[in-house]
Design an enzyme around this catalytic site. Structure first.
Site, PDB file in Angstrom:
ATOM      1  N   HIS A  46     -44.612  34.410  17.579  1.00  0.00           N
ATOM      2  CA  HIS A  46     -45.851  33.981  18.221  1.00  0.00           C
ATOM      3  C   HIS A  46     -46.052  34.770  19.502  1.00  0.00           C
ATOM      4  O   HIS A  46     -45.100  35.295  20.074  1.00  0.00           O
ATOM      5  CB  HIS A  46     -45.779  32.493  18.540  1.00  0.00           C
ATOM      6  CG  HIS A  46     -45.826  31.634  17.328  1.00  0.00           C
ATOM      7  ND1 HIS A  46     -46.964  31.468  16.594  1.00  0.00           N
ATOM      8  CD2 HIS A  46     -44.867  30.921  16.706  1.00  0.00           C
ATOM      9  CE1 HIS A  46     -46.709  30.683  15.566  1.00  0.00           C
ATOM     10  NE2 HIS A  46     -45.434  30.331  15.599  1.00  0.00           N
ATOM     11  N   LYS A  72     -47.359  29.270  25.591  1.00  0.00           N
ATOM     12  CA  LYS A  72     -47.608  30.612  26.095  1.00  0.00           C
ATOM     13  C   LYS A  72     -47.661  30.554  27.617  1.00  0.00           C
ATOM     14  O   LYS A  72     -48.124  29.579  28.191  1.00  0.00           O
ATOM     15  CB  LYS A  72     -48.939  31.159  25.570  1.00  0.00           C
ATOM     16  CG  LYS A  72     -48.969  31.236  24.065  1.00  0.00           C
ATOM     17  CD  LYS A  72     -50.131  32.003  23.564  1.00  0.00           C
ATOM     18  CE  LYS A  72     -50.367  31.790  22.085  1.00  0.00           C
ATOM     19  NZ  LYS A  72     -49.199  31.557  21.251  1.00  0.00           N
ATOM     20  N   TYR A 110     -48.143  40.091  22.117  1.00  0.00           N
ATOM     21  CA  TYR A 110     -47.066  39.873  21.166  1.00  0.00           C
ATOM     22  C   TYR A 110     -45.970  40.875  21.454  1.00  0.00           C
ATOM     23  O   TYR A 110     -46.244  42.027  21.766  1.00  0.00           O
ATOM     24  CB  TYR A 110     -47.550  40.090  19.732  1.00  0.00           C
ATOM     25  CG  TYR A 110     -48.522  39.065  19.240  1.00  0.00           C
ATOM     26  CD1 TYR A 110     -49.878  39.194  19.503  1.00  0.00           C
ATOM     27  CD2 TYR A 110     -48.095  37.967  18.510  1.00  0.00           C
ATOM     28  CE1 TYR A 110     -50.785  38.266  19.041  1.00  0.00           C
ATOM     29  CE2 TYR A 110     -48.992  37.031  18.040  1.00  0.00           C
ATOM     30  CZ  TYR A 110     -50.331  37.183  18.306  1.00  0.00           C
ATOM     31  OH  TYR A 110     -51.226  36.265  17.849  1.00  0.00           O
TER      32      TYR A 110
END
Lengths: 405, 140
Positions: free
Chosen positions: A316, A361, A308
């Site tokens: 996120h 991600k 993070y």
């Protein structure tokens, strides 16, 4: 739209968010003392700095240190002391509430279930997600029903079935349009109404029961987090033993955590390997924490860690970290079992990459160079960690047809 | 039958505790029962979730779901670092009682299923469906 407008969907109550910028102002559970500013044309400011630096320094570590005890049953460090829990969560997002998704908030949910606090008071992240999911579920049910009705209508139009003649669902000429309007209709269907309870709730305000609720939750630190807080920051004192009151020093803690990184835990430290899970994980954890990332376990996404930028309450996670042991030291050249571990199948990587891409991600493969056992024999913690090397490779699937980003 | 070492048996008991606490206090399951007798290859849990955890893809969305109390679910607590094989999984399925699995939406006998509860060190429990055979995937 005609003159008769549909009643507006009920307004959602505005939820007050705490000021996260203020709450999480410290990135680590340490107190950092700012030196007075240096003013170039004022030589006295230098003296001021020197004076503060030499005589007014306070240690940045907390005093007394935060405390936690090692629990062999969960193979982790439990923190039950409120001051330590608050420090670890607010400053650096260390640990996880054992009965919560991340921040320990079980007690709030429990209190609400018992009616001690109101239905919108002190909402936890879990409850907000749950409400959103309920709305989504309702929407999907509605959509499925509409889809079924559309098919029925289409079949009736083609004369294959007879619709029940109640006139409620008149066949529509354009199936596609019908589907569309159904979906928009579904979208405005109010969420499962919590409204009717509102009045009761207001009544409840006057006679809320005041029951004492025992907090069954603790903050659970993974061994890597605990070791970083102990060794990296010096902010944590870990205790062991049946009563949980024997302090353990850094060297012994490392040994303990390494032994417990095996399943089942190793009885004797002589069997520890340079590539045991704890060493590999810790090297990577320390690496990213040192670079300022907030590192949290990523088992839910099939990766070792999530990175993070500032913390989970702000954004996120941007990256998922996969740890890959690398055995390029000549000592491992003939160790086929370990060399095999380096070879991962493509479908494994593909699966993880797809999951990561789904949650937006980027995957980072972190290769950890494993030293030979002789190299690290008898070294103290800092020297031992220096023998490990870290290389990162960021991975992203590239689509020919969508290469403009 | 796979035999486990005493250290593993001890670890299984701890895993069971963790998953039990997770189901009871966060997922709000009821009637949780631990199955630790030697008829099972390793400790299992069963309990009743507050709402059905699996909706058959062929089920009619307009038909109300069966009462939650009829849906007893089985849970297998495991550690993230354990190695699993189809053989070990088959032993677990064989140990589950044959009777109360009900029927699926098409009227056929329902496949046995359990939830694989994977416990990580940070107290996260990740649940995965495991079916004893092939079933039609659920639409999300």
């Amino acid at each position: 739209m005609g003159s008769t407008t549909a009643p507006a969907p009920p307004k959602k109550p505005v939820m007050k968010k705490p000021n996260y910028n203020l709450l999480h102002v410290n990135p680590l559970p340490l107190t950092i003392q700012a030196l007075p500013p240096l003013i170039p044309h004022n030589p006295l400011s230098l003296l001021h700095i020197l004076y503060t630096y030499l005589f007014c320094r306070t240690p940045c570590q907390p005093s007394p240190p935060y405390v936690g005890f090692f629990n062999p049953a969960t193979r982790s460090v439990h923190v039950v002391d409120a001051r330590s829990i608050q420090a670890f969560w607010n400053s650096g997002f260390f640990g996880k509430g054992s009965l919560s998704r991340s921040e320990p908030t079980w007690i709030s949910r429990r209190r609400r279930a018992l009616g001690i606090i109101g239905k919108d008071e002190d909402l936890t992240a879990e409850e907000i997600t749950e409400r959103r999911r309920q709305e989504r579920k309702q929407f999907k049910l509605e959509r499925a029903r509409a889809e079924k009705e559309r098919i029925q209508n289409q079949l009736a139009q083609e004369g294959k079935i007879d619709l029940p003649a109640d006139g409620a669902s008149s066949p529509q000429p354009d199936a596609a349009a019908a589907g569309e309007s159904d979906i928009t209709a579904a979208a405005t269907v109010p969420a499962p109404p919590i409204e009717p309870e509102e009045e009761e709730d207001d009544e409840l305000v006057t006679d809320k029961p005041s029951i004492f609720v025992e907090d069954l939750e603790h903050l659970q630190l993974t061994p890597e987090e605990a070791f970083f807080l102990m060794y990296g920051l010096g902010a944590l004192q870990v205790t062991v033993g049946p009563e949980g009151n024997t302090p353990v020093d850094i060297r012994n803690a490392l040994c303990l955590f390494r032994q417990h990184s095996y399943f089942p835990a190793l009885e004797n430290e002589v069997y520890l390997q340079p590539d045991d899970t704890f060493m590999l994980n810790y090297v990577v954890y320390h690496h990213f924490r040192s670079l300022g990332w907030v590192v949290r376990p990523g088992v839910k996404f099939g990766v070792e860690y999530l990175l993070y930028n500032r913390g989970p309450v702000f954004s996120h996670a941007e990256f998922g970290v996969l740890i890959m042991p690398s055995y390029s030291h000549p000592y491992w050249a003939n160790d086929n079992k370990r060399k095999q571990k380096e070879l991962k199948p493509w479908h494994w990587l593909h699966g993880i990459n797809r999951v990561s891409a789904q949650v937006k991600k980027t995957l980072i493969l972190v290769y950890v160079e494993v030293p030979s056992p002789e190299e690290i024999k008898g070294l103290d913690v800092t020297e031992l960690l220096k023998k490990y090397g870290v290389r990162e490779v960021a991975l992203r699937r590239w689509l020919v047809s969508r290469n403009r980003d | 039958m796979t035999s486990y070492t005493p250290a593993e048996h001890q670890a299984h008991a701890h895993l069971l505790q963790t998953v039990h606490a997770n189901l009871e206090h966060t997922a709000l399951w009821t009637s949780l029962t631990a199955h630790t007798t030697s008829t099972y290859p390793r400790p299992l849990l069963s309990g009743v979730p507050p709402a059905p955890i699996y909706v058959d893809p062929d089920a009619d969305p307009n038909v109300p779901l069966p009462a939650a109390s009829t849906q007893r679910e089985w849970v297998l607590p495991v550690d993230l670092r354990e190695k699993w094989s189809p053989k070990k999984m088959a032993q677990v399925f064989d140990s589950l009682p044959a009777g109360d699995w009900g029927v699926d939406a098409k009227g056929g006998l329902r496949k046995k299923r359990l939830l694989l509860a994977v416990v990580a060190e940070d107290s996260t429990v990740v649940y995965y469906f495991v079916h004893d055979g092939v079933v039609k995937p659920r639409q999300n």
